[in-house]
Every structure is written in C-alpha cells, then in structure tokens.
Design a protein around this motif. Structure first.
Motif, PDB file in Angstrom:
ATOM      1  N   LEU A   4       0.837  -1.196   0.000  1.00 56.55           N
ATOM      2  CA  LEU A   4       0.000   0.000   0.000  1.00 56.55           C
ATOM      3  C   LEU A   4       0.875   1.250   0.000  1.00 56.55           C
ATOM      4  O   LEU A   4       1.858   1.316   0.751  1.00 56.55           O
ATOM      5  CB  LEU A   4      -0.903   0.011   1.238  1.00 56.55           C
ATOM      6  N   GLU A   6       0.351   5.465   0.242  1.00 59.55           N
ATOM      7  CA  GLU A   6      -0.527   6.621   0.390  1.00 59.55           C
ATOM      8  C   GLU A   6       0.055   7.841  -0.313  1.00 59.55           C
ATOM      9  O   GLU A   6       1.281   7.960  -0.452  1.00 59.55           O
ATOM     10  CB  GLU A   6      -0.729   6.980   1.870  1.00 59.55           C
ATOM     11  N   SER A  21      -5.089   9.256  -1.201  1.00 52.53           N
ATOM     12  CA  SER A  21      -5.222   8.054  -2.015  1.00 52.53           C
ATOM     13  C   SER A  21      -4.374   6.943  -1.427  1.00 52.53           C
ATOM     14  O   SER A  21      -3.341   7.196  -0.807  1.00 52.53           O
ATOM     15  CB  SER A  21      -4.772   8.323  -3.452  1.00 52.53           C
ATOM     16  N   CYS A  22      -4.813   5.726  -1.646  1.00 54.28           N
ATOM     17  CA  CYS A  22      -4.102   4.531  -1.182  1.00 54.28           C
ATOM     18  C   CYS A  22      -4.035   3.569  -2.360  1.00 54.28           C
ATOM     19  O   CYS A  22      -5.030   2.913  -2.684  1.00 54.28           O
ATOM     20  CB  CYS A  22      -4.841   3.912  -0.008  1.00 54.28           C
ATOM     21  N   ALA A  23      -2.884   3.516  -2.994  1.00 56.42           N
ATOM     22  CA  ALA A  23      -2.702   2.657  -4.160  1.00 56.42           C
ATOM     23  C   ALA A  23      -2.145   1.311  -3.732  1.00 56.42           C
ATOM     24  O   ALA A  23      -1.174   1.245  -2.977  1.00 56.42           O
ATOM     25  CB  ALA A  23      -1.762   3.323  -5.155  1.00 56.42           C
ATOM     26  N   SER A  25      -0.779  -2.688  -4.659  1.00 55.50           N
ATOM     27  CA  SER A  25      -0.144  -3.557  -5.650  1.00 55.50           C
ATOM     28  C   SER A  25       0.112  -4.902  -5.013  1.00 55.50           C
ATOM     29  O   SER A  25       0.075  -5.049  -3.793  1.00 55.50           O
ATOM     30  CB  SER A  25       1.171  -2.953  -6.145  1.00 55.50           C
ATOM     31  N   ARG A  72     -13.653   3.705  -2.537  1.00 58.47           N
ATOM     32  CA  ARG A  72     -12.681   2.841  -3.193  1.00 58.47           C
ATOM     33  C   ARG A  72     -13.065   2.667  -4.644  1.00 58.47           C
ATOM     34  O   ARG A  72     -14.246   2.759  -5.002  1.00 58.47           O
ATOM     35  CB  ARG A  72     -12.579   1.483  -2.487  1.00 58.47           C
ATOM     36  N   LYS A  76      -9.326   0.379 -10.145  1.00 60.92           N
ATOM     37  CA  LYS A  76      -8.038   1.069 -10.108  1.00 60.92           C
ATOM     38  C   LYS A  76      -7.163   0.594  -8.963  1.00 60.92           C
ATOM     39  O   LYS A  76      -6.060   1.111  -8.756  1.00 60.92           O
ATOM     40  CB  LYS A  76      -8.258   2.579  -9.982  1.00 60.92           C
ATOM     41  N   ASN A  77      -7.691  -0.366  -8.196  1.00 58.35           N
ATOM     42  CA  ASN A  77      -6.947  -0.895  -7.041  1.00 58.35           C
ATOM     43  C   ASN A  77      -6.533   0.212  -6.073  1.00 58.35           C
ATOM     44  O   ASN A  77      -5.418   0.212  -5.536  1.00 58.35           O
ATOM     45  CB  ASN A  77      -5.700  -1.655  -7.512  1.00 58.35           C
ATOM     46  N   THR A  78      -7.437   1.139  -5.840  1.00 57.83           N
ATOM     47  CA  THR A  78      -7.130   2.327  -5.053  1.00 57.83           C
ATOM     48  C   THR A  78      -8.260   2.652  -4.081  1.00 57.83           C
ATOM     49  O   THR A  78      -9.434   2.524  -4.432  1.00 57.83           O
ATOM     50  CB  THR A  78      -6.879   3.532  -5.971  1.00 57.83           C
ATOM     51  N   TYR A  80      -9.623   5.733  -1.171  1.00 52.80           N
ATOM     52  CA  TYR A  80      -9.553   7.183  -1.010  1.00 52.80           C
ATOM     53  C   TYR A  80     -10.116   7.608   0.337  1.00 52.80           C
ATOM     54  O   TYR A  80     -10.956   6.926   0.931  1.00 52.80           O
ATOM     55  CB  TYR A  80     -10.368   7.881  -2.114  1.00 52.80           C
ATOM     56  N   CYS A  96      -3.006   4.149   5.481  1.00 55.51           N
ATOM     57  CA  CYS A  96      -3.946   3.238   4.855  1.00 55.51           C
ATOM     58  C   CYS A  96      -3.621   1.820   5.331  1.00 55.51           C
ATOM     59  O   CYS A  96      -2.442   1.475   5.488  1.00 55.51           O
ATOM     60  CB  CYS A  96      -3.799   3.331   3.338  1.00 55.51           C
TER      61      CYS A  96
END
Length: 123
Positions: A4, A6, A21-23, A25, A72, A76-78, A80, A96
């Motif tokens: 994660l 942020e 935002s919290c991306a 992977s 969420r 986008k695998n994200t 907010y 996050c």
C-alpha cells in the motif's frame, strides 16, 4: 501480500479539504477491507474510517463523521479518503491499512500498512 502506498497529504488551512489516495499492488484490493488510521505526535494510532470489499458499507469514527468520506475504486486498485472541513486537531500522519476479513477498527487487526502521509491543518 499487498503493498500500500498513500499520497495526497499536505498543508491546508482550517476549513479546507484534502483527498488522500491509497494505491495497492501485489494483489487485487477487492479482496480486502480498507481502513484509514491516523497518528498525531505523542498519541496512539486511531481509527478513522473503513470500507467493505465492495464499497457498500462504511464506518467512521465519531470525530470525522460528516466531514470525511471513505471510498474505493477496485478497478483502479485504489482507496480514497476525502477530508472536508479540516480542523487543526486532524493534523496527523494518515495511514492506509488492509485486512482480508470484514470489519475491524483496531490497528492490530489489520495485516497490511502503507508508510503514511502527513496531513497538517493550520489554524
């Protein structure tokens, strides 16, 4: 494993807004409950908000209810956190977190964490 990251923190005046935002992977975020926590200097990490796998259920700490909105976008695998009407007491590092089960408001219940992003609200 899910990683994660942020972003979106910064300095804002009281009454202003920020969107964090919290991306994610590593794995699809749709398999996880997402939450936001925050930690101010000298204080314990505290729960802010959480959102269910699909985004259909949300839960907020009383201190941010009506001002913050968690959301969420699984495509986008994200995740907010929209923060409005910010107050100086919202100043903290915001984290996050994700867990592979529903619910939970305690930090120890979350398996995965980002590195945090600083939010500073000036009066």
């Amino acid at each position: 494993q899910v990683q994660l990251v942020e972003s979106g923190g910064g300095l804002v005046q009281a009454g202003g807004s920020l969107r964090l935002s919290c991306a994610a992977s590593g794995r699809t975020l749709s398999m996880y409950t997402i939450a936001w926590f925050r930690q101010a200097p000298g204080k314990e990490r505290e729960f802010v908000a959480r959102i269910s796998y699909s985004g259909g259920s949300t839960y907020y700490a009383d201190s941010v209810k009506g001002r913050f909105t968690i959301s969420r976008d699984n495509a986008k695998n994200t995740g907010y956190l929209q923060m409005n009407s910010l107050k100086p007491e919202d100043t903290a590092v915001y984290y996050c977190a994700a867990r592979g089960r529903p619910g939970a408001t305690k930090a120890y219940e979350y398996e995965y964490w980002g590195q945090g992003t600083q939010v500073t609200v000036s009066s």
